[in-house]
Write a protein that holds these residues in place. Structure first.
Motif, PDB file in Angstrom:
ATOM      1  N   ASP A  89      44.388  29.575  66.894  1.00 15.35           N
ATOM      2  CA  ASP A  89      44.293  30.981  66.495  1.00 15.35           C
ATOM      3  C   ASP A  89      45.479  31.429  65.661  1.00 15.35           C
ATOM      4  O   ASP A  89      45.392  32.430  64.955  1.00 15.35           O
ATOM      5  N   THR A  90      46.594  30.697  65.728  1.00 19.39           N
ATOM      6  CA  THR A  90      47.798  31.115  65.004  1.00 19.39           C
ATOM      7  C   THR A  90      47.804  30.632  63.553  1.00 19.39           C
ATOM      8  O   THR A  90      48.505  31.196  62.719  1.00 19.39           O
ATOM      9  N   GLY A  91      47.081  29.549  63.259  1.00 20.90           N
ATOM     10  CA  GLY A  91      47.015  29.039  61.890  1.00 20.90           C
ATOM     11  C   GLY A  91      48.210  28.219  61.442  1.00 20.90           C
ATOM     12  O   GLY A  91      48.238  27.739  60.312  1.00 20.90           O
ATOM     13  N   TRP A  92      49.201  28.031  62.310  1.00 22.71           N
ATOM     14  CA  TRP A  92      50.402  27.282  61.907  1.00 22.71           C
ATOM     15  C   TRP A  92      51.136  26.816  63.155  1.00 22.71           C
ATOM     16  O   TRP A  92      51.552  27.633  63.978  1.00 22.71           O
ATOM     17  N   ILE A  93      51.317  25.509  63.300  1.00 24.77           N
ATOM     18  CA  ILE A  93      52.052  24.924  64.422  1.00 24.77           C
ATOM     19  C   ILE A  93      53.291  24.225  63.871  1.00 24.77           C
ATOM     20  O   ILE A  93      53.192  23.364  62.994  1.00 24.77           O
ATOM     21  N   ASP A  94      54.461  24.604  64.396  1.00 28.81           N
ATOM     22  CA  ASP A  94      55.723  24.014  63.930  1.00 28.81           C
ATOM     23  C   ASP A  94      55.808  22.543  64.323  1.00 28.81           C
ATOM     24  O   ASP A  94      55.492  22.163  65.447  1.00 28.81           O
ATOM     25  N   THR A  95      56.270  21.722  63.374  1.00 31.97           N
ATOM     26  CA  THR A  95      56.332  20.279  63.584  1.00 31.97           C
ATOM     27  C   THR A  95      57.717  19.680  63.388  1.00 31.97           C
ATOM     28  O   THR A  95      57.895  18.475  63.574  1.00 31.97           O
ATOM     29  N   VAL A  96      58.708  20.494  63.005  1.00 32.85           N
ATOM     30  CA  VAL A  96      59.960  19.896  62.529  1.00 32.85           C
ATOM     31  C   VAL A  96      61.221  20.359  63.245  1.00 32.85           C
ATOM     32  O   VAL A  96      62.279  19.752  63.069  1.00 32.85           O
ATOM     33  N   CYS A  97      61.163  21.410  64.062  1.00 33.26           N
ATOM     34  CA  CYS A  97      62.399  22.013  64.554  1.00 33.26           C
ATOM     35  C   CYS A  97      62.853  21.513  65.916  1.00 33.26           C
ATOM     36  O   CYS A  97      63.962  21.837  66.352  1.00 33.26           O
ATOM     37  N   GLY A  98      62.027  20.762  66.622  1.00 35.57           N
ATOM     38  CA  GLY A  98      62.454  20.204  67.894  1.00 35.57           C
ATOM     39  C   GLY A  98      62.660  21.257  68.965  1.00 35.57           C
ATOM     40  O   GLY A  98      62.000  22.305  68.976  1.00 35.57           O
ATOM     41  N   VAL A  99      63.592  20.989  69.886  1.00 35.32           N
ATOM     42  CA  VAL A  99      63.893  21.906  70.994  1.00 35.32           C
ATOM     43  C   VAL A  99      65.386  22.189  71.035  1.00 35.32           C
ATOM     44  O   VAL A  99      66.193  21.437  70.488  1.00 35.32           O
ATOM     45  N   ALA A 100      65.751  23.274  71.705  1.00 38.29           N
ATOM     46  CA  ALA A 100      67.162  23.623  71.862  1.00 38.29           C
ATOM     47  C   ALA A 100      67.760  22.850  73.035  1.00 38.29           C
ATOM     48  O   ALA A 100      67.070  22.517  74.000  1.00 38.29           O
ATOM     49  N   ASN A 101      69.047  22.572  72.958  1.00 39.37           N
ATOM     50  CA  ASN A 101      69.752  21.950  74.081  1.00 39.37           C
ATOM     51  C   ASN A 101      70.543  23.015  74.851  1.00 39.37           C
ATOM     52  O   ASN A 101      70.526  24.205  74.522  1.00 39.37           O
ATOM     53  N   GLN A 120      65.316  33.236  86.965  1.00 38.11           N
ATOM     54  CA  GLN A 120      65.803  33.916  85.769  1.00 38.11           C
ATOM     55  C   GLN A 120      66.916  33.137  85.065  1.00 38.11           C
ATOM     56  O   GLN A 120      67.615  33.676  84.215  1.00 38.11           O
ATOM     57  N   TRP A 121      67.071  31.858  85.426  1.00 38.91           N
ATOM     58  CA  TRP A 121      68.068  31.056  84.726  1.00 38.91           C
ATOM     59  C   TRP A 121      67.550  30.714  83.335  1.00 38.91           C
ATOM     60  O   TRP A 121      66.360  30.849  83.039  1.00 38.91           O
ATOM     61  N   ARG A 122      68.420  30.275  82.459  1.00 37.74           N
ATOM     62  CA  ARG A 122      68.067  30.056  81.065  1.00 37.74           C
ATOM     63  C   ARG A 122      68.008  28.556  80.784  1.00 37.74           C
ATOM     64  O   ARG A 122      68.951  27.962  80.276  1.00 37.74           O
ATOM     65  N   GLN A 123      66.871  27.970  81.106  1.00 35.77           N
ATOM     66  CA  GLN A 123      66.655  26.543  80.884  1.00 35.77           C
ATOM     67  C   GLN A 123      66.490  26.267  79.394  1.00 35.77           C
ATOM     68  O   GLN A 123      66.103  27.153  78.622  1.00 35.77           O
ATOM     69  N   ASN A 124      66.781  25.045  78.981  1.00 38.14           N
ATOM     70  CA  ASN A 124      66.616  24.659  77.584  1.00 38.14           C
ATOM     71  C   ASN A 124      65.538  23.588  77.465  1.00 38.14           C
ATOM     72  O   ASN A 124      65.271  22.845  78.416  1.00 38.14           O
ATOM     73  N   GLY A 125      64.930  23.509  76.291  1.00 34.48           N
ATOM     74  CA  GLY A 125      63.805  22.606  76.087  1.00 34.48           C
ATOM     75  C   GLY A 125      64.162  21.139  76.233  1.00 34.48           C
ATOM     76  O   GLY A 125      63.367  20.351  76.765  1.00 34.48           O
ATOM     77  N   TYR A 126      65.345  20.759  75.782  1.00 35.70           N
ATOM     78  CA  TYR A 126      65.736  19.352  75.838  1.00 35.70           C
ATOM     79  C   TYR A 126      65.803  18.858  77.278  1.00 35.70           C
ATOM     80  O   TYR A 126      65.227  17.830  77.632  1.00 35.70           O
ATOM     81  N   ASP A 127      66.515  19.610  78.133  1.00 35.87           N
ATOM     82  CA  ASP A 127      66.637  19.186  79.524  1.00 35.87           C
ATOM     83  C   ASP A 127      65.304  19.277  80.260  1.00 35.87           C
ATOM     84  O   ASP A 127      65.030  18.480  81.162  1.00 35.87           O
TER      85      ASP A 127
END
Length: 254
Positions: A89-101, A120-127
């Motif tokens: 439905d969004t018409g665009w999926i990101d493929t290049v930016c990865g995740v935050a550490n 409410q902790w702030r987890q990151n995508g890499y971990d």
């Protein structure tokens, strides 16, 4: 959407969560952005051979694209198709930016721990991804470039990346039909380029259904290349079904 009416499985993932599941061939995973502005980072592995995993460069190269959307296939590093994007439905999926550490999240939104702040902790995508792949005996070297569903990042003529705020709206869905058994690993942590001043806890609902026959066939971007990729799938499944490996017909290069 071309799936069965009754879901086999439904899971509500809050923001900053992670999840994994082996999804069989012929099933559809639908992700729904409940509030708008979600980000869903995914990786794919072959559960029968974890050395085979999602390959972002081959996926983009063989389909001559920078973005992904409905009609695109998601490739493994062995030239096979993990899944096809049935709906976007969004018409665009990101493929290049990865995740935050952890460092990037702490710099942008401050540091919190689960011990002190619980949900409410702030987890990151890499971990988050690292925790999930560890359940299958994988580690840091097995984290390849990932997809970011519900997120759009475009580029200008100079190559500067630009994050599109409010790209995904409440109720937007993205559906993936799996063309082979696939281990799916994902996280709802925020996109690394998200400019929000407060850490965005954005939930995503996941629904698993059995695919139904599609009539007419889904139009694929890069039709010839993707037909070769699906032919590689057919040969792979033929060998597994009959418990032998053919050496007379090499796989077709996508």
């Amino acid at each position: 959407m071309p799936t069965s009416q009754q879901p086999i499985f439904t899971e509500l993932l809050p923001g900053a969560a992670h999840w994994s599941m082996k999804i069989p061939k012929g099933f559809v995973l639908t992700a729904r952005d409940l509030e708008g502005g979600a980000n869903l980072s995914l990786l794919f592995y072959n559960p029968d051979n974890l050395l085979e995993r999602y390959n972002a460069p081959d996926t983009l190269k063989c389909q001559h694209t920078f973005k992904l959307t409905a009609g695109h296939c998601l490739y493994s590093d062995m030239g096979r198709v993990f899944c096809t994007i049935l709906r976007d439905d969004t018409g665009w999926i990101d493929t290049v930016c990865g995740v935050a550490n952890k460092e990037k999240v702490s710099e942008k939104w401050g540091d919190r721990s689960y011990q002190a702040d619980r949900n409410q902790w702030r987890q990151n995508g890499y971990d988050s991804l690292l925790v999930e792949v560890a359940k299958y005996g994988l580690g840091k070297r097995d984290l390849a470039a990932n997809l970011n569903l519900f997120s759009k990042v475009s580029t200008d003529a100079e190559g500067n990346l630009s994050f599109a705020a409010s790209h995904s709206h409440p109720g937007h869905e993205i559906a993936l039909r799996f063309e082979m058994d696939t281990l799916v690993v994902l996280t709802t942590c925020p996109h690394p380029l998200n400019p929000a001043t407060e850490y965005p806890f954005k939930p995503v609902e996941l629904t698993l259904t059995e695919a139904t026959k599609i009539t007419p066939p889904l139009p694929l971007h890069g039709q010839a290349e993707n037909q070769r990729g699906l032919e590689n799938n057919r040969r792979y499944h033929c060998a597994h079904t009959h418990s032998f490996h053919s050496h007379s017909a090499p796989e077709v290069q996508a």
